[in-house]
Design a protein around this motif. Sequence first.
Motif, PDB file in Angstrom:
ATOM      1  N   SER A 181       1.675   4.443  10.150  1.00  0.00           N
ATOM      2  CA  SER A 181       3.049   4.591   9.649  1.00  0.00           C
ATOM      3  C   SER A 181       3.051   5.000   8.176  1.00  0.00           C
ATOM      4  O   SER A 181       3.873   5.818   7.747  1.00  0.00           O
ATOM      5  CB  SER A 181       3.825   3.284   9.826  1.00  0.00           C
ATOM      6  N   ILE A 182       2.127   4.426   7.399  1.00  0.00           N
ATOM      7  CA  ILE A 182       2.016   4.797   5.987  1.00  0.00           C
ATOM      8  C   ILE A 182       1.677   6.281   5.864  1.00  0.00           C
ATOM      9  O   ILE A 182       2.290   7.021   5.088  1.00  0.00           O
ATOM     10  CB  ILE A 182       0.939   3.948   5.282  1.00  0.00           C
ATOM     11  N   LEU A 183       0.697   6.721   6.652  1.00  0.00           N
ATOM     12  CA  LEU A 183       0.277   8.118   6.603  1.00  0.00           C
ATOM     13  C   LEU A 183       1.420   9.051   6.991  1.00  0.00           C
ATOM     14  O   LEU A 183       1.669  10.066   6.320  1.00  0.00           O
ATOM     15  CB  LEU A 183      -0.914   8.331   7.533  1.00  0.00           C
ATOM     16  N   GLN A 184       2.135   8.722   8.069  1.00  0.00           N
ATOM     17  CA  GLN A 184       3.238   9.574   8.512  1.00  0.00           C
ATOM     18  C   GLN A 184       4.329   9.665   7.447  1.00  0.00           C
ATOM     19  O   GLN A 184       4.887  10.742   7.211  1.00  0.00           O
ATOM     20  CB  GLN A 184       3.819   9.032   9.820  1.00  0.00           C
ATOM     21  N   ALA A 185       4.623   8.542   6.797  1.00  0.00           N
ATOM     22  CA  ALA A 185       5.640   8.547   5.747  1.00  0.00           C
ATOM     23  C   ALA A 185       5.198   9.398   4.561  1.00  0.00           C
ATOM     24  O   ALA A 185       5.994  10.130   3.963  1.00  0.00           O
ATOM     25  CB  ALA A 185       5.931   7.115   5.298  1.00  0.00           C
ATOM     26  N   GLY A 210       0.815  -1.208   0.000  1.00  0.00           N
ATOM     27  CA  GLY A 210       0.000   0.000   0.000  1.00  0.00           C
ATOM     28  C   GLY A 210       0.848   1.257   0.000  1.00  0.00           C
ATOM     29  O   GLY A 210       0.570   2.212  -0.730  1.00  0.00           O
ATOM     30  N   GLN A 211       1.899   1.270   0.817  1.00  0.00           N
ATOM     31  CA  GLN A 211       2.776   2.441   0.850  1.00  0.00           C
ATOM     32  C   GLN A 211       3.487   2.626  -0.481  1.00  0.00           C
ATOM     33  O   GLN A 211       3.635   3.754  -0.969  1.00  0.00           O
ATOM     34  CB  GLN A 211       3.807   2.317   1.971  1.00  0.00           C
ATOM     35  N   SER A 212       3.923   1.528  -1.090  1.00  0.00           N
ATOM     36  CA  SER A 212       4.601   1.619  -2.381  1.00  0.00           C
ATOM     37  C   SER A 212       3.694   2.255  -3.430  1.00  0.00           C
ATOM     38  O   SER A 212       4.115   3.141  -4.183  1.00  0.00           O
ATOM     39  CB  SER A 212       5.040   0.227  -2.836  1.00  0.00           C
ATOM     40  N   LEU A 213       2.432   1.829  -3.467  1.00  0.00           N
ATOM     41  CA  LEU A 213       1.489   2.397  -4.431  1.00  0.00           C
ATOM     42  C   LEU A 213       1.177   3.852  -4.101  1.00  0.00           C
ATOM     43  O   LEU A 213       1.033   4.689  -4.999  1.00  0.00           O
ATOM     44  CB  LEU A 213       0.204   1.572  -4.456  1.00  0.00           C
ATOM     45  N   ALA A 267       6.975  12.945   3.311  1.00  0.00           N
ATOM     46  CA  ALA A 267       7.459  13.086   1.937  1.00  0.00           C
ATOM     47  C   ALA A 267       6.658  14.135   1.164  1.00  0.00           C
ATOM     48  O   ALA A 267       6.803  14.261  -0.051  1.00  0.00           O
ATOM     49  CB  ALA A 267       7.381  11.740   1.222  1.00  0.00           C
ATOM     50  N   ASP A 268       5.811  14.867   1.872  1.00  0.00           N
ATOM     51  CA  ASP A 268       4.973  15.925   1.290  1.00  0.00           C
ATOM     52  C   ASP A 268       3.997  15.384   0.248  1.00  0.00           C
ATOM     53  O   ASP A 268       3.676  16.051  -0.731  1.00  0.00           O
ATOM     54  CB  ASP A 268       5.834  17.031   0.677  1.00  0.00           C
ATOM     55  N   ILE A 269       3.528  14.157   0.464  1.00  0.00           N
ATOM     56  CA  ILE A 269       2.458  13.601  -0.365  1.00  0.00           C
ATOM     57  C   ILE A 269       1.146  13.950   0.324  1.00  0.00           C
ATOM     58  O   ILE A 269       0.837  13.436   1.401  1.00  0.00           O
ATOM     59  CB  ILE A 269       2.604  12.074  -0.527  1.00  0.00           C
ATOM     60  N   GLN A 270       0.379  14.836  -0.288  1.00  0.00           N
ATOM     61  CA  GLN A 270      -0.809  15.393   0.357  1.00  0.00           C
ATOM     62  C   GLN A 270      -2.116  14.774  -0.136  1.00  0.00           C
ATOM     63  O   GLN A 270      -3.187  15.359   0.028  1.00  0.00           O
ATOM     64  CB  GLN A 270      -0.840  16.911   0.151  1.00  0.00           C
TER      65      GLN A 270
END
Length: 232
Positions: A70-74, A45-48, A78-81
């Motif tokens: 953890s996915i959300l924090q990463a 999920g994080q990779s996608l 990384a400034d993915i909004q």
Amino acid sequence: MTDNSHKATPRVLLVEDDLDTATYIERSPVLAHVAITVVADGTQGQSLAFNESWDCIILDRRLPGLDGLSILQAMRAADIQTPVLFLTTMDGVSDRVTGLRRGADDYLVKPFSVIELSARLDALLRRTGSHPQETRLIFADVELDLLQREVYRAGQKLYIQSQELNLLEYFMRRPFVVVTREMLLQAVWDIDFPIRTNLVETHISRLRERLGRDAPPLIHTVRGQGYVLRRS
């Protein structure tokens, strides 16, 4: 009829390890207006989330490989909004506050209504411009004002009760498409289990009456299949 052919279908990533929940969401007719990609593992999920473009992400908190928080924090680091909606059994006030403070845009607790999930998802999509707000639907000589929740036929205002209006909206968003009784039960009444009831038949009869018995019929019965909105 409102022409939505020029609008790209919103892409939604669902990271959910419970197969029944994922299938329920993916196959729900209420969410047919979005393209849902399902993964059951947090690492994938994080990779996608990092490597593809999404209009919204639905995240479980408890996931194999990597948890949703953890996915959300990463992502935020990384400034993915991309808007994130947590869908989880973690229902404590502290759980919700933590999720929202770490960057989630919404938080919905299981068990949940797919109608509510759809409404929350649409709100997030409108916020990002991925789901331009419609103000009316038109089919033949019927106009549905979505803001005022009013219906007109040939310019004349019709008095339609709430459930019949929801039923009409569902049909008007899917003209010429045969919809089953089960699809209507789930979409309009949030009933997604086998049940013996004449709810659909009763409300369709009332809706036909409200639309005018002397006017050209628009809602047709397709024997053995369901119903369809089309001109005679």
